[in-house]
Design an enzyme around this catalytic site. Structure first.
Site, PDB file in Angstrom:
ATOM      1  N   GLY A   5     -10.215  -8.694  -1.415  1.00  0.00           N
ATOM      2  CA  GLY A   5      -9.096  -9.169  -0.616  1.00  0.00           C
ATOM      3  C   GLY A   5      -8.666 -10.593  -0.880  1.00  0.00           C
ATOM      4  O   GLY A   5      -7.505 -10.846  -1.172  1.00  0.00           O
ATOM      5  N   ARG A  52       0.821  -1.221   0.000  1.00  0.00           N
ATOM      6  CA  ARG A  52       0.000   0.000   0.000  1.00  0.00           C
ATOM      7  C   ARG A  52       0.852   1.267   0.000  1.00  0.00           C
ATOM      8  O   ARG A  52       0.454   2.273  -0.579  1.00  0.00           O
ATOM      9  CB  ARG A  52      -0.944  -0.003   1.194  1.00  0.00           C
ATOM     10  N   LYS A 105     -19.536 -15.955   1.417  1.00  0.00           N
ATOM     11  CA  LYS A 105     -20.925 -15.587   1.660  1.00  0.00           C
ATOM     12  C   LYS A 105     -21.644 -14.963   0.477  1.00  0.00           C
ATOM     13  O   LYS A 105     -21.125 -14.045  -0.160  1.00  0.00           O
ATOM     14  CB  LYS A 105     -20.971 -14.572   2.794  1.00  0.00           C
ATOM     15  N   GLY A 148     -13.321  -3.583  -1.143  1.00  0.00           N
ATOM     16  CA  GLY A 148     -14.655  -3.029  -0.890  1.00  0.00           C
ATOM     17  C   GLY A 148     -15.002  -1.903  -1.847  1.00  0.00           C
ATOM     18  O   GLY A 148     -16.111  -1.847  -2.386  1.00  0.00           O
TER      19      GLY A 148
HETATM   20  P1  AMP Z   1     -14.651 -13.902   0.929  1.00  0.00           P
HETATM   21  O1  AMP Z   1     -13.923 -13.085   1.961  1.00  0.00           O
HETATM   22  O2  AMP Z   1     -16.128 -13.819   1.016  1.00  0.00           O
HETATM   23  O3  AMP Z   1     -14.112 -13.679  -0.462  1.00  0.00           O
HETATM   24  O4  AMP Z   1     -14.366 -15.399   1.312  1.00  0.00           O
HETATM   25  C1  AMP Z   1     -13.104 -15.957   1.268  1.00  0.00           C
HETATM   26  C2  AMP Z   1     -13.062 -17.141   2.147  1.00  0.00           C
HETATM   27  O5  AMP Z   1     -14.025 -18.074   1.734  1.00  0.00           O
HETATM   28  C3  AMP Z   1     -11.735 -17.856   2.095  1.00  0.00           C
HETATM   29  O6  AMP Z   1     -11.147 -17.781   3.356  1.00  0.00           O
HETATM   30  C4  AMP Z   1     -12.098 -19.279   1.743  1.00  0.00           C
HETATM   31  O7  AMP Z   1     -11.410 -20.231   2.468  1.00  0.00           O
HETATM   32  C5  AMP Z   1     -13.565 -19.347   2.050  1.00  0.00           C
HETATM   33  N1  AMP Z   1     -14.250 -20.367   1.247  1.00  0.00           N
HETATM   34  C6  AMP Z   1     -14.207 -20.516  -0.075  1.00  0.00           C
HETATM   35  N2  AMP Z   1     -14.921 -21.597  -0.449  1.00  0.00           N
HETATM   36  C7  AMP Z   1     -15.437 -22.133   0.657  1.00  0.00           C
HETATM   37  C8  AMP Z   1     -16.249 -23.268   0.913  1.00  0.00           C
HETATM   38  N3  AMP Z   1     -16.671 -24.047  -0.072  1.00  0.00           N
HETATM   39  N4  AMP Z   1     -16.584 -23.537   2.195  1.00  0.00           N
HETATM   40  C9  AMP Z   1     -16.144 -22.741   3.194  1.00  0.00           C
HETATM   41  N5  AMP Z   1     -15.368 -21.657   3.015  1.00  0.00           N
HETATM   42  C10 AMP Z   1     -15.013 -21.357   1.757  1.00  0.00           C
END
Ligand code: AMP
Length: 403
Positions: A361, A34, A205, A384
């Site tokens: 991220g 950064r 999510k 974000g």
């Molecule tokens: P995000 O911050 O929403 O982009 O989520 C990233 C996180 O989602 C990472 O730490 C991944 O390990 C987790 N992730 C990805 N696929 C899965 C899955 N099938 N089940 C649980 N966690 C997951």
């Protein structure tokens, strides 16, 4: 006004940067990406014969107060970035232990051409996040010109990112080079993207990304959905997902999204098969099954081989792409294959001339982990903020400069 048009000679420049860097237990900066990202603007300001006053936040001091309710200044002080910045720009960097007030004003007034001063963490003041006018005015009196190069916080209407800009007229404020680069790259996807335009969305999510998905349906040709969020959509379609991640309160939203996509002729690809595990661990027992027939006791942790093949085919025919979020639990080697193969396909398509933007991220972390960050067209520094731009939202930090 563009940064090149600003008259900076002999001026004092107040510049908001994103120096929210990771620190180790001894407060050494462990990743200076950064700081590096702000260097072109910093160098330009100094080369033009100005003096520079830098402000930034670092961490969340208001959320992690000392036991007595005071700010943990030892941990969150911007002093931690003085030495690393000084080394990068090869000149001394001064520091002042406050963000506004008489002492800061005196230090700023005494700055000579070519000198650099860093202010204390803007978030030591509660007023920062509230976008408080008096606090913003207190910062504005320090300088003649305001430059915002903090893309990572441009989606926040904070005092130092947005409110402060109102105290400078149009001739005396601008974006820095990093902001320009981020905005121009986002435009390649929001204004007449090359087609087919494919979005690759993953991560944990659905709720975090539902707005983005709804917006993307208006502009993309294909959406590939992997990661934990895929299972809420699979369940919404009637599939059995065992113990995979699921947001049951988002099933209706998921159905509405699928219906909107169908109506618009946008193809949503969900993983046909999954690598499932009997526990959330790298050494779990694993097998490949259809994503809509996962037994109880098993959870999908990566997209399966058929899904990989289908996703790669769509990515290889794309002319523009946005990628946000991993396809599986890439931090565990045994569930990293989907993310890795998708990353390779994105870089291959990029080599063939497609435009690829990676933002958010964890997809950036995945790309760095695979050492492929320099093989895509653009890696956004602000997850974000980039999501908000792609969702079609106006960013307060951007609007304040244009106002
Ligand atoms: P995000 O911050 O929403 O982009 O989520 C990233 C996180 O989602 C990472 O730490 C991944 O390990 C987790 N992730 C990805 N696929 C899965 C899955 N099938 N089940 C649980 N966690 C997951």
């Amino acid at each position: 006004m563009s940064i090149e048009q600003l008259n900076l000679k002999g001026k004092k420049v107040l510049m908001r940067v994103d120096f929210n860097v990771p620190l180790d237990a001894d407060f050494n900066v462990t990743d200076d990406t950064r700081i590096q990202a702000a260097l072109p603007t910093i160098q330009h300001v100094l080369e033009q014969g100005a003096s520079l006053i830098i402000m930034s936040h670092l961490g969340r001091p208001q959320k992690k107060l000392n036991e007595d309710g005071s700010i943990n200044k030892t941990k969150f002080t911007l002093r931690h970035v003085v030495q690393p910045l000084s080394e990068l720009i090869n000149r001394p960097v001064q520091f002042v232990e406050d963000t506004v007030g008489k002492v800061v004003e005196a230090k700023a007034a005494a700055l000579q051409v070519g000198e650099v001063l860093i202010l204390e963490n803007t978030r030591f003041y509660k007023e920062e996040k509230k976008g408080d006018e008096a606090f913003a005015k207190g910062m504005s009196v320090l300088a003649d010109v305001y430059i915002n190069d903090a893309f990572g916080t441009a989606h926040r209407a904070h005092a130092s990112t947005a409110t402060v800009a109102q105290y400078f007229d149009k001739e005396n404020k601008s974006f820095g080079f990093l902001m320009n680069k981020e905005l121009n790259n986002a435009k390649k996807l929001t204004e007449n993207p090359a087609r087919p335009f494919t979005a690759i969305i993953g991560g944990a999510k659905v709720s975090d990304k539902i707005l983005l998905l709804e917006k993307l349906v208006d502009s993309v040709d294909n959406i590939l959905i992997g990661g934990g969020m895929a299972y809420t959509l699979i369940k919404a379609k009637g599939g059995q997902i065992g113990n995979s991640l699921c947001e049951d309160d988002k099933l209706d939203v998921a159905r509405a999204l699928l219906a909107k996509a169908a109506e618009k002729g946008v193809e949503i690809y969900l993983p046909e098969d999954s690598v499932v595990a009997n526990k959330f661990a790298n050494d779990a027992e694993q097998k490949v099954v259809a994503s809509d027939s996962i037994e109880e006791g098993w959870m999908g942790l990566d997209i399966g081989p058929k899904a990989v093949t289908a996703f790669v085919e769509v990515i290889r025919s794309a002319e523009s792409m946005v990628w946000n979020g991993p396809m599986g639990v890439f931090e565990m080697d045994n569930f990293a294959n989907g993310t890795k193969t998708v990353a390779e396909a994105v870089t291959e398509s990029t080599k063939d001339g497609a435009f690829s933007l990676v933002g958010g991220g964890d997809s950036v972390a995945a790309l760095n982990h695979l050492e492929k960050a320099d093989e895509v067209s653009y890696v956004s520094t602000g997850g974000g903020a980039m999501l908000k731009l792609l969702e079609g939202s106006k960013l307060p930090g951007v609007e304040a400069i244009l106002a």
